[in-house]
Design a protein around this motif. Structure first.
Motif, PDB file in Angstrom:
ATOM      1  N   ALA A  19       2.695  -4.460  14.274  1.00 20.84           N
ATOM      2  CA  ALA A  19       2.885  -5.099  12.971  1.00 20.84           C
ATOM      3  C   ALA A  19       1.948  -4.488  11.925  1.00 20.84           C
ATOM      4  CB  ALA A  19       2.649  -6.598  13.090  1.00 20.84           C
ATOM      5  N   VAL A  20       0.720  -4.220  12.299  1.00 25.22           N
ATOM      6  CA  VAL A  20      -0.232  -3.604  11.379  1.00 25.22           C
ATOM      7  C   VAL A  20       0.226  -2.194  11.030  1.00 25.22           C
ATOM      8  CG1 VAL A  20      -2.595  -2.707  11.213  1.00 25.22           C
ATOM      9  CG2 VAL A  20      -2.204  -5.023  12.034  1.00 25.22           C
ATOM     10  N   LYS A  24       1.031  -1.037   7.256  1.00 25.47           N
ATOM     11  CA  LYS A  24       0.386   0.123   6.645  1.00 25.47           C
ATOM     12  C   LYS A  24       1.420   1.043   6.015  1.00 25.47           C
ATOM     13  CE  LYS A  24      -2.113   3.669   8.628  1.00 25.47           C
ATOM     14  NZ  LYS A  24      -3.033   4.219   9.612  1.00 25.47           N
ATOM     15  N   ALA A  25       2.560   1.211   6.654  1.00 20.90           N
ATOM     16  CA  ALA A  25       3.625   2.052   6.104  1.00 20.90           C
ATOM     17  C   ALA A  25       4.207   1.442   4.828  1.00 20.90           C
ATOM     18  CB  ALA A  25       4.718   2.261   7.144  1.00 20.90           C
ATOM     19  N   VAL A  26       4.378   0.132   4.812  1.00 16.78           N
ATOM     20  CA  VAL A  26       4.893  -0.547   3.615  1.00 16.78           C
ATOM     21  C   VAL A  26       3.898  -0.409   2.469  1.00 16.78           C
ATOM     22  CG1 VAL A  26       5.419  -2.834   2.662  1.00 16.78           C
ATOM     23  CG2 VAL A  26       6.349  -2.156   4.870  1.00 16.78           C
ATOM     24  N   LEU A  27       2.610  -0.558   2.772  1.00 17.27           N
ATOM     25  CA  LEU A  27       1.586  -0.419   1.743  1.00 17.27           C
ATOM     26  C   LEU A  27       1.531   1.012   1.208  1.00 17.27           C
ATOM     27  CD1 LEU A  27      -0.365  -2.347   0.429  1.00 17.27           C
ATOM     28  CD2 LEU A  27      -2.103  -1.613   2.048  1.00 17.27           C
ATOM     29  N   LEU A  28       1.750   1.987   2.064  1.00 13.80           N
ATOM     30  CA  LEU A  28       1.785   3.378   1.613  1.00 13.80           C
ATOM     31  C   LEU A  28       2.950   3.602   0.654  1.00 13.80           C
ATOM     32  CD1 LEU A  28       0.865   6.341   1.730  1.00 13.80           C
ATOM     33  CD2 LEU A  28       2.345   6.596   3.724  1.00 13.80           C
ATOM     34  N   TRP A  73      -6.481   0.026  -5.377  1.00 10.63           N
ATOM     35  CA  TRP A  73      -6.485  -1.174  -4.534  1.00 10.63           C
ATOM     36  C   TRP A  73      -5.503  -1.044  -3.376  1.00 10.63           C
ATOM     37  CZ3 TRP A  73     -10.674  -3.535  -4.472  1.00 10.63           C
ATOM     38  CH2 TRP A  73     -11.427  -3.702  -5.624  1.00 10.63           C
ATOM     39  N   PHE A  74      -4.388  -0.349  -3.602  1.00 13.54           N
ATOM     40  CA  PHE A  74      -3.483  -0.066  -2.485  1.00 13.54           C
ATOM     41  C   PHE A  74      -4.181   0.807  -1.448  1.00 13.54           C
ATOM     42  CE2 PHE A  74       0.265  -1.014  -5.328  1.00 13.54           C
ATOM     43  CZ  PHE A  74       0.731  -2.063  -4.557  1.00 13.54           C
ATOM     44  N   HIS A  75      -4.981   1.750  -1.917  1.00 10.41           N
ATOM     45  CA  HIS A  75      -5.700   2.631  -0.999  1.00 10.41           C
ATOM     46  C   HIS A  75      -6.759   1.850  -0.211  1.00 10.41           C
ATOM     47  CE1 HIS A  75      -6.998   6.412   0.612  1.00 10.41           C
ATOM     48  NE2 HIS A  75      -8.246   6.189   0.221  1.00 10.41           N
ATOM     49  N   PHE A  81      -6.225  -1.768   6.651  1.00  7.54           N
ATOM     50  CA  PHE A  81      -5.179  -1.781   7.684  1.00  7.54           C
ATOM     51  C   PHE A  81      -5.465  -0.736   8.757  1.00  7.54           C
ATOM     52  CE2 PHE A  81      -2.248  -4.268   5.000  1.00  7.54           C
ATOM     53  CZ  PHE A  81      -1.640  -5.037   5.974  1.00  7.54           C
ATOM     54  N   HIS A  82      -5.953   0.432   8.341  1.00 10.82           N
ATOM     55  CA  HIS A  82      -6.248   1.495   9.301  1.00 10.82           C
ATOM     56  C   HIS A  82      -7.373   1.081  10.245  1.00 10.82           C
ATOM     57  CE1 HIS A  82      -6.633   5.488  10.936  1.00 10.82           C
ATOM     58  NE2 HIS A  82      -7.941   5.427  10.708  1.00 10.82           N
ATOM     59  N   VAL A  83      -8.409   0.457   9.702  1.00  8.95           N
ATOM     60  CA  VAL A  83      -9.530   0.011  10.543  1.00  8.95           C
ATOM     61  C   VAL A  83      -9.047  -1.022  11.556  1.00  8.95           C
ATOM     62  CG1 VAL A  83     -11.712  -1.262  10.514  1.00  8.95           C
ATOM     63  CG2 VAL A  83     -11.315   0.560   8.870  1.00  8.95           C
ATOM     64  N   VAL A  84      -8.234  -1.976  11.117  1.00 13.15           N
ATOM     65  CA  VAL A  84      -7.701  -2.995  12.029  1.00 13.15           C
ATOM     66  C   VAL A  84      -6.822  -2.344  13.090  1.00 13.15           C
ATOM     67  CG1 VAL A  84      -6.163  -5.002  12.171  1.00 13.15           C
ATOM     68  CG2 VAL A  84      -7.875  -4.874  10.367  1.00 13.15           C
ATOM     69  N   GLN A  85      -6.008  -1.366  12.685  1.00 15.88           N
ATOM     70  CA  GLN A  85      -5.131  -0.683  13.632  1.00 15.88           C
ATOM     71  C   GLN A  85      -5.940   0.073  14.677  1.00 15.88           C
ATOM     72  OE1 GLN A  85      -2.568   2.220  11.838  1.00 15.88           O
ATOM     73  NE2 GLN A  85      -1.468   2.620  13.730  1.00 15.88           N
ATOM     74  N   VAL A  86      -6.991   0.752  14.270  1.00 18.72           N
ATOM     75  CA  VAL A  86      -7.816   1.506  15.220  1.00 18.72           C
ATOM     76  C   VAL A  86      -8.521   0.564  16.189  1.00 18.72           C
ATOM     77  CG1 VAL A  86      -9.893   2.949  15.391  1.00 18.72           C
ATOM     78  CG2 VAL A  86      -8.102   3.533  13.765  1.00 18.72           C
TER      79      VAL A  86
END
Length: 117
Positions: A19-20, A24-28, A73-75, A81-86
Protein backbone atom coordinates in the motif's frame (compact mmCIF):
# COMPACT_ATOMS: atom_id res chain seq x y z
CA UNK A 1 -1.76 -18.96 19.03
CA UNK A 2 1.53 -17.07 19.02
CA UNK A 3 2.54 -18.44 15.63
CA UNK A 4 -0.82 -17.57 14.07
CA UNK A 5 -0.51 -14.03 15.43
CA UNK A 6 3.04 -13.75 14.04
CA UNK A 7 1.93 -14.88 10.59
CA UNK A 8 -0.98 -12.40 10.62
CA UNK A 9 1.31 -9.55 11.66
CA UNK A 10 3.75 -10.35 8.84
CA UNK A 11 0.83 -10.66 6.41
CA UNK A 12 -0.44 -7.22 7.44
CA UNK A 13 3.05 -5.71 7.24
CA UNK A 14 3.39 -7.06 3.70
CA UNK A 15 0.01 -5.62 2.72
CA UNK A 16 1.01 -2.28 4.25
CA UNK A 17 4.32 -2.37 2.35
CA UNK A 18 2.47 -2.74 -0.96
CA UNK A 19 0.00 0.00 0.00
CA UNK A 20 2.84 2.40 0.80
CA UNK A 21 4.50 1.53 -2.51
CA UNK A 22 1.32 2.41 -4.39
CA UNK A 23 0.82 5.57 -2.33
CA UNK A 24 4.32 6.66 -3.25
CA UNK A 25 3.52 6.18 -6.95
CA UNK A 26 0.33 8.25 -6.64
CA UNK A 27 2.24 11.00 -4.85
CA UNK A 28 4.87 10.98 -7.60
CA UNK A 29 2.18 11.43 -10.24
CA UNK A 30 0.72 14.38 -8.32
CA UNK A 31 4.18 15.90 -7.88
CA UNK A 32 4.83 15.67 -11.61
CA UNK A 33 1.49 17.35 -12.31
CA UNK A 34 2.46 20.16 -9.92
CA UNK A 35 5.52 21.01 -12.00
CA UNK A 36 5.16 23.73 -14.63
CA UNK A 37 4.39 22.49 -18.14
CA UNK A 38 7.24 24.29 -19.86
CA UNK A 39 10.70 25.25 -18.73
CA UNK A 40 11.54 27.19 -21.86
CA UNK A 41 14.41 29.65 -21.97
CA UNK A 42 11.95 32.58 -21.99
CA UNK A 43 10.40 31.42 -18.72
CA UNK A 44 13.83 31.23 -17.13
CA UNK A 45 14.98 34.70 -18.20
CA UNK A 46 11.71 36.65 -18.15
CA UNK A 47 11.49 38.95 -15.10
CA UNK A 48 8.54 38.69 -12.75
CA UNK A 49 6.04 41.52 -12.43
CA UNK A 50 7.19 44.16 -9.97
CA UNK A 51 10.91 43.39 -10.22
CA UNK A 52 12.91 46.59 -10.67
CA UNK A 53 16.21 44.85 -11.42
CA UNK A 54 15.78 41.47 -13.13
CA UNK A 55 19.49 40.70 -12.82
CA UNK A 56 19.29 40.29 -9.02
CA UNK A 57 16.82 37.40 -8.99
CA UNK A 58 18.07 33.91 -9.64
CA UNK A 59 16.59 32.28 -12.79
CA UNK A 60 15.64 29.10 -10.97
CA UNK A 61 13.41 30.98 -8.52
CA UNK A 62 11.72 32.87 -11.33
CA UNK A 63 10.88 29.61 -13.10
CA UNK A 64 8.82 28.30 -10.16
CA UNK A 65 6.96 31.33 -8.77
CA UNK A 66 3.83 29.40 -7.66
CA UNK A 67 4.43 25.67 -8.16
CA UNK A 68 7.71 25.28 -6.29
CA UNK A 69 6.32 25.15 -2.73
CA UNK A 70 3.62 22.67 -3.73
CA UNK A 71 6.15 20.46 -5.53
CA UNK A 72 8.49 20.68 -2.54
CA UNK A 73 5.81 19.39 -0.15
CA UNK A 74 5.04 16.52 -2.53
CA UNK A 75 8.74 15.69 -2.47
CA UNK A 76 8.77 15.72 1.35
CA UNK A 77 5.77 13.38 1.32
CA UNK A 78 7.54 11.06 -1.12
CA UNK A 79 10.59 11.02 1.13
CA UNK A 80 8.52 10.05 4.16
CA UNK A 81 6.74 7.34 2.16
CA UNK A 82 10.14 6.03 1.06
CA UNK A 83 11.42 5.84 4.65
CA UNK A 84 8.29 3.96 5.75
CA UNK A 85 8.60 1.62 2.76
CA UNK A 86 12.25 0.83 3.51
CA UNK A 87 11.55 0.21 7.21
CA UNK A 88 8.63 -2.10 6.42
CA UNK A 89 10.66 -3.92 3.78
CA UNK A 90 13.51 -4.57 6.20
CA UNK A 91 11.09 -5.73 8.90
CA UNK A 92 9.48 -8.24 6.54
CA UNK A 93 12.90 -9.35 5.31
CA UNK A 94 14.10 -9.86 8.88
CA UNK A 95 11.03 -11.97 9.64
CA UNK A 96 11.52 -14.06 6.50
CA UNK A 97 15.17 -14.60 7.43
CA UNK A 98 13.99 -16.51 10.50
CA UNK A 99 13.67 -19.42 8.01
CA UNK A 100 10.17 -20.23 9.22
CA UNK A 101 8.00 -21.53 6.37
CA UNK A 102 4.76 -20.14 7.84
CA UNK A 103 6.24 -16.66 8.23
CA UNK A 104 7.55 -16.88 4.67
CA UNK A 105 4.10 -17.87 3.38
CA UNK A 106 2.53 -15.02 5.38
CA UNK A 107 4.89 -12.56 3.68
CA UNK A 108 4.14 -13.98 0.23
CA UNK A 109 0.36 -13.99 0.76
CA UNK A 110 0.50 -10.46 2.22
CA UNK A 111 2.46 -9.15 -0.75
CA UNK A 112 0.04 -10.83 -3.13
CA UNK A 113 -3.01 -9.39 -1.36
CA UNK A 114 -1.43 -5.95 -1.11
CA UNK A 115 -0.61 -5.88 -4.81
CA UNK A 116 -4.06 -7.18 -5.73
CA UNK A 117 -5.80 -4.45 -3.73
Amino acid sequence: AGMVLSVLVILLLSVLYEAVKMGKAVLLRRALLALPRSLSQEALTEPQEGDSNPGQSSPSLMAFPISFPRWFWFHVGQTLFHVVQVVLGYMVMLAVMSYNAWIFLGAIVGSTLGYFM
